[in-house]
Write a protein that holds these residues in place. Structure first.
Motif, PDB file in Angstrom:
ATOM      1  N   ILE A   1       0.848  -1.206   0.000  1.00 52.61           N
ATOM      2  CA  ILE A   1       0.000   0.000   0.000  1.00 52.61           C
ATOM      3  C   ILE A   1       0.878   1.249   0.000  1.00 52.61           C
ATOM      4  CG2 ILE A   1      -1.721   1.327   1.292  1.00 52.61           C
ATOM      5  CD1 ILE A   1      -2.782  -1.304   2.424  1.00 52.61           C
ATOM      6  N   VAL A   2       1.875   1.242   0.890  1.00 53.71           N
ATOM      7  CA  VAL A   2       2.772   2.403   0.955  1.00 53.71           C
ATOM      8  C   VAL A   2       3.493   2.565  -0.384  1.00 53.71           C
ATOM      9  CG1 VAL A   2       4.793   3.385   2.115  1.00 53.71           C
ATOM     10  CG2 VAL A   2       3.051   2.164   3.439  1.00 53.71           C
ATOM     11  N   GLY A   3       4.000   1.452  -0.933  1.00 54.31           N
ATOM     12  CA  GLY A   3       4.731   1.492  -2.210  1.00 54.31           C
ATOM     13  C   GLY A   3       3.876   2.032  -3.334  1.00 54.31           C
ATOM     14  N   GLU A   4       2.587   1.697  -3.315  1.00 50.69           N
ATOM     15  CA  GLU A   4       1.688   2.144  -4.373  1.00 50.69           C
ATOM     16  C   GLU A   4       1.329   3.624  -4.172  1.00 50.69           C
ATOM     17  OE1 GLU A   4       0.949   0.050  -6.820  1.00 50.69           O
ATOM     18  OE2 GLU A   4      -0.194   1.583  -7.895  1.00 50.69           O
ATOM     19  N   ALA A   5       1.106   4.003  -2.911  1.00 51.06           N
ATOM     20  CA  ALA A   5       0.670   5.377  -2.635  1.00 51.06           C
ATOM     21  C   ALA A   5       1.829   6.373  -2.717  1.00 51.06           C
ATOM     22  CB  ALA A   5       0.016   5.448  -1.258  1.00 51.06           C
ATOM     23  N   VAL A   6       3.025   5.915  -2.371  1.00 54.25           N
ATOM     24  CA  VAL A   6       4.182   6.826  -2.405  1.00 54.25           C
ATOM     25  C   VAL A   6       5.237   6.260  -3.355  1.00 54.25           C
ATOM     26  CG1 VAL A   6       5.775   8.160  -0.966  1.00 54.25           C
ATOM     27  CG2 VAL A   6       3.749   7.134   0.078  1.00 54.25           C
ATOM     28  N   PRO A   7       5.051   6.459  -4.645  1.00 55.96           N
ATOM     29  CA  PRO A   7       6.029   5.891  -5.580  1.00 55.96           C
ATOM     30  C   PRO A   7       7.376   6.614  -5.485  1.00 55.96           C
ATOM     31  CG  PRO A   7       4.279   7.076  -6.751  1.00 55.96           C
ATOM     32  CD  PRO A   7       4.004   7.223  -5.300  1.00 55.96           C
ATOM     33  N   LEU A   8       8.431   5.898  -5.844  1.00 55.05           N
ATOM     34  CA  LEU A   8       9.751   6.540  -5.878  1.00 55.05           C
ATOM     35  C   LEU A   8       9.805   7.437  -7.098  1.00 55.05           C
ATOM     36  CD1 LEU A   8      12.175   3.530  -5.218  1.00 55.05           C
ATOM     37  CD2 LEU A   8      11.302   5.213  -3.596  1.00 55.05           C
ATOM     38  N   LYS A   9      10.503   8.566  -6.969  1.00 60.14           N
ATOM     39  CA  LYS A   9      10.683   9.461  -8.120  1.00 60.14           C
ATOM     40  C   LYS A   9      11.909   8.998  -8.882  1.00 60.14           C
ATOM     41  CE  LYS A   9       7.592  12.646  -7.008  1.00 60.14           C
ATOM     42  NZ  LYS A   9       6.340  12.568  -7.705  1.00 60.14           N
ATOM     43  N   VAL A  10      11.768   8.864 -10.173  1.00 56.28           N
ATOM     44  CA  VAL A  10      12.947   8.525 -10.966  1.00 56.28           C
ATOM     45  C   VAL A  10      13.003   9.462 -12.159  1.00 56.28           C
ATOM     46  CG1 VAL A  10      13.138   6.086 -10.390  1.00 56.28           C
ATOM     47  CG2 VAL A  10      11.620   6.802 -12.240  1.00 56.28           C
ATOM     48  N   PHE A  11      14.136   9.468 -12.809  1.00 58.36           N
ATOM     49  CA  PHE A  11      14.294  10.320 -13.969  1.00 58.36           C
ATOM     50  C   PHE A  11      14.215   9.466 -15.207  1.00 58.36           C
ATOM     51  CE2 PHE A  11      16.094  13.595 -16.514  1.00 58.36           C
ATOM     52  CZ  PHE A  11      15.454  14.668 -15.937  1.00 58.36           C
ATOM     53  N   ARG A  12      13.272   9.811 -16.104  1.00 58.81           N
ATOM     54  CA  ARG A  12      13.171   9.025 -17.326  1.00 58.81           C
ATOM     55  C   ARG A  12      13.259   9.955 -18.507  1.00 58.81           C
ATOM     56  NH1 ARG A  12       8.356   5.388 -17.322  1.00 58.81           N
ATOM     57  NH2 ARG A  12       9.134   5.472 -19.430  1.00 58.81           N
ATOM     58  N   GLY A  13      14.309   9.719 -19.294  1.00 62.40           N
ATOM     59  CA  GLY A  13      14.543  10.608 -20.420  1.00 62.40           C
ATOM     60  C   GLY A  13      14.741  11.992 -19.846  1.00 62.40           C
ATOM     61  N   ASN A  14      13.930  12.919 -20.325  1.00 65.27           N
ATOM     62  CA  ASN A  14      14.052  14.271 -19.811  1.00 65.27           C
ATOM     63  C   ASN A  14      12.898  14.639 -18.894  1.00 65.27           C
ATOM     64  OD1 ASN A  14      16.451  14.997 -20.890  1.00 65.27           O
ATOM     65  ND2 ASN A  14      15.547  15.448 -22.874  1.00 65.27           N
ATOM     66  N   MET A  15      12.208  13.610 -18.402  1.00 64.16           N
ATOM     67  CA  MET A  15      11.055  13.900 -17.577  1.00 64.16           C
ATOM     68  C   MET A  15      11.139  13.169 -16.256  1.00 64.16           C
ATOM     69  SD  MET A  15       8.163  13.781 -20.503  1.00 64.16           S
ATOM     70  CE  MET A  15       7.753  12.190 -19.948  1.00 64.16           C
ATOM     71  N   GLU A  16      10.397  13.722 -15.302  1.00 67.30           N
ATOM     72  CA  GLU A  16      10.314  13.034 -14.035  1.00 67.30           C
ATOM     73  C   GLU A  16       9.371  11.855 -14.189  1.00 67.30           C
ATOM     74  OE1 GLU A  16       9.039  14.929 -10.312  1.00 67.30           O
ATOM     75  OE2 GLU A  16      10.457  16.481 -10.919  1.00 67.30           O
ATOM     76  N   GLY A  17       9.740  10.720 -13.632  1.00 69.44           N
ATOM     77  CA  GLY A  17       8.837   9.588 -13.707  1.00 69.44           C
ATOM     78  C   GLY A  17       8.643   8.999 -12.323  1.00 69.44           C
ATOM     79  N   GLU A  18       7.763   7.996 -12.229  1.00 71.80           N
ATOM     80  CA  GLU A  18       7.498   7.382 -10.937  1.00 71.80           C
ATOM     81  C   GLU A  18       7.753   5.893 -11.015  1.00 71.80           C
ATOM     82  OE1 GLU A  18       3.558   8.394  -9.804  1.00 71.80           O
ATOM     83  OE2 GLU A  18       4.198  10.330  -8.970  1.00 71.80           O
ATOM     84  N   LEU A  19       8.150   5.331  -9.896  1.00 67.35           N
ATOM     85  CA  LEU A  19       8.441   3.918  -9.845  1.00 67.35           C
ATOM     86  C   LEU A  19       7.737   3.370  -8.609  1.00 67.35           C
ATOM     87  CD1 LEU A  19      10.241   1.645 -10.969  1.00 67.35           C
ATOM     88  CD2 LEU A  19      11.999   2.396  -9.395  1.00 67.35           C
ATOM     89  N   SER A  20       6.787   2.449  -8.857  1.00 67.88           N
ATOM     90  CA  SER A  20       6.052   1.910  -7.716  1.00 67.88           C
ATOM     91  C   SER A  20       6.768   0.674  -7.195  1.00 67.88           C
ATOM     92  CB  SER A  20       4.639   1.556  -8.164  1.00 67.88           C
ATOM     93  OG  SER A  20       4.069   0.712  -7.202  1.00 67.88           O
ATOM     94  N   THR A  21       6.884   0.579  -5.857  1.00 69.25           N
ATOM     95  CA  THR A  21       7.559  -0.591  -5.279  1.00 69.25           C
ATOM     96  C   THR A  21       6.549  -1.660  -4.870  1.00 69.25           C
ATOM     97  OG1 THR A  21       7.546   0.579  -3.186  1.00 69.25           O
ATOM     98  CG2 THR A  21       9.598   0.613  -4.420  1.00 69.25           C
ATOM     99  N   SER A  22       5.253  -1.395  -5.145  1.00 71.51           N
ATOM    100  CA  SER A  22       4.246  -2.356  -4.678  1.00 71.51           C
ATOM    101  C   SER A  22       4.429  -3.728  -5.331  1.00 71.51           C
ATOM    102  CB  SER A  22       2.839  -1.824  -4.940  1.00 71.51           C
ATOM    103  OG  SER A  22       2.621  -1.725  -6.316  1.00 71.51           O
ATOM    104  N   THR A  23       4.878  -3.735  -6.584  1.00 73.45           N
ATOM    105  CA  THR A  23       5.019  -5.027  -7.270  1.00 73.45           C
ATOM    106  C   THR A  23       6.146  -5.856  -6.656  1.00 73.45           C
ATOM    107  OG1 THR A  23       6.325  -3.865  -8.900  1.00 73.45           O
ATOM    108  CG2 THR A  23       4.034  -4.323  -9.472  1.00 73.45           C
ATOM    109  N   THR A  24       7.164  -5.184  -6.110  1.00 76.90           N
ATOM    110  CA  THR A  24       8.264  -5.902  -5.457  1.00 76.90           C
ATOM    111  C   THR A  24       7.709  -6.723  -4.288  1.00 76.90           C
ATOM    112  OG1 THR A  24       9.656  -4.042  -6.018  1.00 76.90           O
ATOM    113  CG2 THR A  24      10.522  -5.573  -4.381  1.00 76.90           C
ATOM    114  N   PHE A  25       6.816  -6.084  -3.515  1.00 80.55           N
ATOM    115  CA  PHE A  25       6.225  -6.794  -2.378  1.00 80.55           C
ATOM    116  C   PHE A  25       5.252  -7.869  -2.840  1.00 80.55           C
ATOM    117  CE2 PHE A  25       7.643  -2.734  -0.688  1.00 80.55           C
ATOM    118  CZ  PHE A  25       8.430  -3.186   0.361  1.00 80.55           C
TER     119      PHE A  25
END
Ligand code: C2E
Ligand code: MG
Ligand code: MG
Length: 674
Positions: A51-75
């Motif tokens: 739940i936390v991983g889905e609600a608070v995704p990690l910020k990552v850099f993709r190409g020239n834009m900010e992107g998000e990375l959810s950790t919920s799938t890891t769990f």
């Protein structure tokens, strides 16, 4: 990107939801579900982390834009390894519903998420049970080292299917090529979400088996990733944006143009690149200081941003130069309309710290694919159009092949100019200037022409800028001065009162060598300094008034006459000029030509003549094309007239008879020539 939604989206999403329903049913009915596990601390923790991983995704850099990375799938993968795919699905579904509802996602998106997770878990669960004996039939827990290849395969399978299902719908929504986007996503995600999922998922299981509280420790590296990416994003943002206005910088602008071209190549849509330069910004900056200059730039940036659509890009390319990208326009005319709209908005006064400032701008427009299919070419051509706009009367200008510095004609002229100067292909035409009271010709203006063996007569408007850009303006000016003085010397036999005017370009004006060269030339030709008049434009004087003053003083000391050409087209006022040691102003022909029919032009000319006289300056009116205008100028007390009504510019020999005639008779005769 296309405006019309992809018609495949609805069937695709429906299919994923339906297939997801079947997969979920299969998981729950056909695979073992250790329901007791739901209340086990491990699964509770994993679900909570999901739940936390889905609600608070990690910020990552993709190409020239900010992107998000959810950790919920890891769990989710960890849960699958621990208690099988059915429990993982229920836990992940629960986590997602909570997180999606918290984020206010619409129902169909929640259903789509459920569906794609069910499918991914079914497939990866199958991979797991085919390659290992996991999850343990009798219970739950960690795996053996021998299971590791199967565990990894299950992780990779989950990630692969998950990315494919989600990326397909994103590609459809954004109108991008599906396969291309899929490959791009797999490659990008392999090094981010993929690694996290396949690397951390199994580790979570091992750690949970060892000691549940130790799972908390795994949050530390996740936090480190989070901090690291935030920092990287801030850094990247800095590298790609202008600090003052927050707009994208040149680097990001280029990238956006790249993207627009790639999209345009696929969809056939037209994109427009505009380059914009504020006129006279430097003066504002110099006179009011950098603080006001900066505030003005911020205001300009804001106005441009508000005038454009979300999908358009406004960038600050440096100094007072801005770039605009319209990734989709109907055509070059529509782009020009947008440019004119921007100009209109910029011309509305700005209020900066209680000061009202007026700015103007020049905009050059180039369109994909008409004017270029590469970023570099488009930007270069918008730049050429901008300079053409600036050097004519400002405003906006669409690129035309004739403006291109790289057009075959321009390249030929640039390559041949040096030898043309040397071989005497630069010839002078002379246009007489007549005293408005007596009609007598009192001087001539030397106007350069290139007598080109293939192209015929080439006008100075075309080759003077080439001379400036190729470093040949010095030799060209010397050549014109030399010929003009030699000719004046010839005419001196009969007319020793005649003056000759020579135009200086901005570069030669600032060339300190000129102050040494002119006296030598005057001496060589035996001409008195006062008989040489140098014509400078307002913009040359106003670009750097302090430097101009010093340069003018130096020239004035030689004893030559100094004239301000094309007066009225720049931003200077007579008050500005008062400080400068000039003797003559030449009112630009754009005010004179129509003064007989335009009361406002007539008023400008009248006021200029009056003011100039009060400052002790002589006034020449350029562009006198009719007898009516001549008469009016004479009434206003203007001193000298130049224009087709007196005579067109002519080769020296053709002009000789006109110079010898006198007074009003001369004017009648001269009129007949024009
Ligand atoms: P300018 O110094 O303002 O020269 C006057 C221009 O107005 C000339 O164009 C002339 O032919 C044109 N003109 C004169 N009378 C009339 C009229 O009654 N009606 C209209 N419509 N036009 C008239 P030209 O010869 O094509 O020269 C254009 C510009 O090129 C000049 O503007 C001057 O700035 C520049 N130029 C010419 N010769 C030289 C040179 O030797 N060196 C440099 N640096 N610039 C030059
Ligand atoms: Mg001139
Ligand atoms: Mg002029």
């Amino acid at each position: 990107m296309s405006d019309a939604p992809d018609r495949r989206i609805f069937p695709y999403v429906s299919a994923v939801i339906a297939l997801g329903g079947v997969s979920a049913a299969w998981l729950l009915l056909k695979t073992p579900v250790p329901y007791g596990e739901f209340v086990s601390p491990v699964i509770l923790i994993f679900t909570l982390c999901s739940i936390v991983g889905e609600a608070v995704p990690l910020k990552v850099f993709r190409g020239n834009m900010e992107g998000e990375l959810s950790t919920s799938t890891t769990f989710a993968v960890a849960t699958m390894l621990w208690a099988g795919p059915a429990v993982a699905f229920l836990a992940l579904a629960g986590a997602n519903i909570v997180a999606d509802v918290l984020r206010g996602k619409p129902l169909h998106r929640i259903a789509f998420n459920m569906g794609q997770y069910a499918i991914s878990l079914l497939v990866s669960g199958a991979a797991l049970s085919l390659t290992t004996s996991l999850p343990h039939e009798h219970g739950v827990g960690s795996f053996m080292p021998a299971d590791l290849p199967g565990v990894l395969l299950a992780g990779v399978t989950f990630w692969f299917v998950n990315v494919a299902l989600v990326a397909t719908v994103i590609a459809m929504v954004q109108g991008l090529g599906i396969l291309r986007y899929l490959v791009h996503e797999w490659l990008f995600q392999a090094s981010t979400a993929g690694l996290l999922l396949c690397g951390l998922g199994p580790v979570l299981v091992v750690v949970a088996d060892f000691s549940l509280p130790a799972v908390i420790l795994l949050f530390l590296p996740l936090y480190a990733i989070h901090r690291g990416s935030r920092h990287a994003i801030a850094k990247e943002h800095q590298a790609l944006h202008d600090a003052l206005t927050g707009l994208p910088n040149r680097l990001l602008f280029r990238d956006r143009v790249d993207q627009a071209i790639i999209a345009g190549q696929r969809t056939g849509e037209i994109a427009a690149v505009m380059l914009m330069d504020l006129d006279h910004f430097k003066e504002i900056n110099d006179t009011l200081g950098h603080h006001h200059g900066d505030r003005l730039l911020e205001e300009v940036a804001q106005r441009l941003r508000l005038a454009l659509r979300e999908s358009d890009t406004v960038a600050r390319l440096g100094g007072d130069e801005f770039g605009v990208l319209l990734p989709r326009v109907d055509g070059p005319e529509a782009a020009t309309e947008v440019a004119n709209d921007l100009l209109g908005r910029l011309r509305e006064p700005f209020v900066v710290d209680d000061l009202t400032l007026e700015v103007d701008a020049s905009i050059g427009v180039a369109c994909f694919p008409d004017h270029g299919t590469h970023t570099e070419t488009l930007i270069q051509r918008a730049d050429i159009a901008m300079y053409t706009a600036k050097s004519s009367s400002g405003g906006s200008m669409l690129f035309e092949a004739a403006q291109d510095r790289h057009s075959p004609r321009r390249l030929a002229l640039a390559g041949e100019l040096r030898s043309a100067i040397h071989d005497g292909q630069i010839v002078l035409y002379f246009q007489p200037k007549a005293d408005l009271q007596t009609g007598r010709v009192v001087g001539v203006e030397a106007l350069a022409r290139w007598d080109h063996p293939r192209f015929g007569v080439v006008n100075p408007a075309e080759f003077v800028p080439i001379a400036e850009q190729t470093g040949l303006i010095g030799p060209l000016t010397s050549c014109v001065l030399d010929k003009a003085l030699a000719q004046l010397r010839v005419w001196s036999e009969s007319r020793d009162d005649l003056t000759v005017a020579v135009n200086l370009s901005a570069r030669s004006f600032l060339d300190t060598q000129l102050a040494v060269e002119i006296p030598a030339l005057l001496e060589r030709h035996g001409v008195a300094p006062a008989r040489l008049e140098l014509e400078l434009t307002e913009s040359m004087l106003m670009q750097d008034p302090q430097r101009a003053e010093v340069t003018l003083e130096r020239l004035k000391n030689i004893g030559v006459t100094l004239a301000v050409d094309d007066f009225g087209t720049g931003y200077s006022s007579l008050a500005n000029l008062r400080r400068l040691p000039v003797d003559v102003i030449k009112i630009d022909k754009s005010f004179v030509i129509d003064m007989a029919t335009s009361p406002s032009d007539a008023a400008i000319v009248s006021a200029t003549v009056g003011l100039a006289h009060s400052l002790g300056l002589r006034v020449v009116a350029e562009g006198v094309e009719s007898d009516e205008v001549w008469r009016r100028l004479a009434e206003l007390g203007c001193d000298i007239a130049q224009g087709f009504h007196v005579s067109r510019p002519l080769p020296a020999d053709d002009l000789a008879p006109l110079l010898e005639r006198n007074s009003l008779g001369a004017r009648a005769r001269l009129s007949a020539v024009s």
